[in-house]
Design an enzyme around this catalytic site. Sequence first.
Site, mmCIF file in Angstrom:
data_model
loop_
_atom_site.group_PDB
_atom_site.id
_atom_site.type_symbol
_atom_site.label_atom_id
_atom_site.label_comp_id
_atom_site.label_asym_id
_atom_site.label_seq_id
_atom_site.Cartn_x
_atom_site.Cartn_y
_atom_site.Cartn_z
ATOM 1 N N CYS A 90 0.765 -1.348 -0.023
ATOM 2 C CA CYS A 90 0.036 0.060 0.005
ATOM 3 C C CYS A 90 0.831 1.244 0.002
ATOM 4 C CB CYS A 90 -0.975 0.084 1.279
ATOM 5 S SG CYS A 90 -2.454 0.817 1.120
ATOM 6 N N HIS A 91 0.691 2.122 0.683
ATOM 7 C CA HIS A 91 1.461 3.213 0.976
ATOM 8 C C HIS A 91 2.878 3.340 1.593
ATOM 9 C CE1 HIS A 91 -2.690 4.856 0.528
ATOM 10 N NE2 HIS A 91 -2.014 6.046 -0.032
#
Length: 194
Positions: free
Chosen positions: A118-119
């Site tokens: 993800c991030h």
Amino acid sequence: MPKKVLLIVGDFVEDYEVMAPFQMLGMVGLEPLAVCPDKRAGDFVTTAIHDFEGHQTYSEKRGHNFRLNATFADISADDFAGLLIPGGRAPEYLRVDERVLALVRAFFAAGKPVAATCHAAQLLAAAGVIEGRRLQAYPACRPDVELAGGVWDEPSEGLDSVCVDGNLVTAPAWPANGPWVRAFVEQLGVTISC
């Protein structure tokens, strides 16, 4: 003695991307140790639950209190077999902490397995470790990946895919936890058989 795996977390780390992998690593006989800058073993970070509910981006809800089991100031990359970086909002502010960036760089310099989802790509980009590397992340992080010289690997299965490029194992979001963690533990030399 089980192999130790470091998890770098911070407040508003994605709940499913820290809780589930932490438990999975322990389940296969590894020793996961979670740290956060300026916090000690026994302290908590607050998690966030990101969900995909049909909006143009994810929604965010308050998650759990996740207890740290190690102290950031006491750790060294030399003591760990691998590094796992969950996503959520934590990588956004962790990427400006030079101590965190130096730690990430140390894992890459040693060629140790690194898992990011993800991030977490924001943290890898800020550390300058993805140039020429193929990886996946949450789609909104694609500009960060490409501006840092990374090669965007378009997730072929929505948010359920995984990308392995040498010692780097990445995924777009928590729906890929199963294949993402499995590929990471295989990089650590753990065989999972059914």
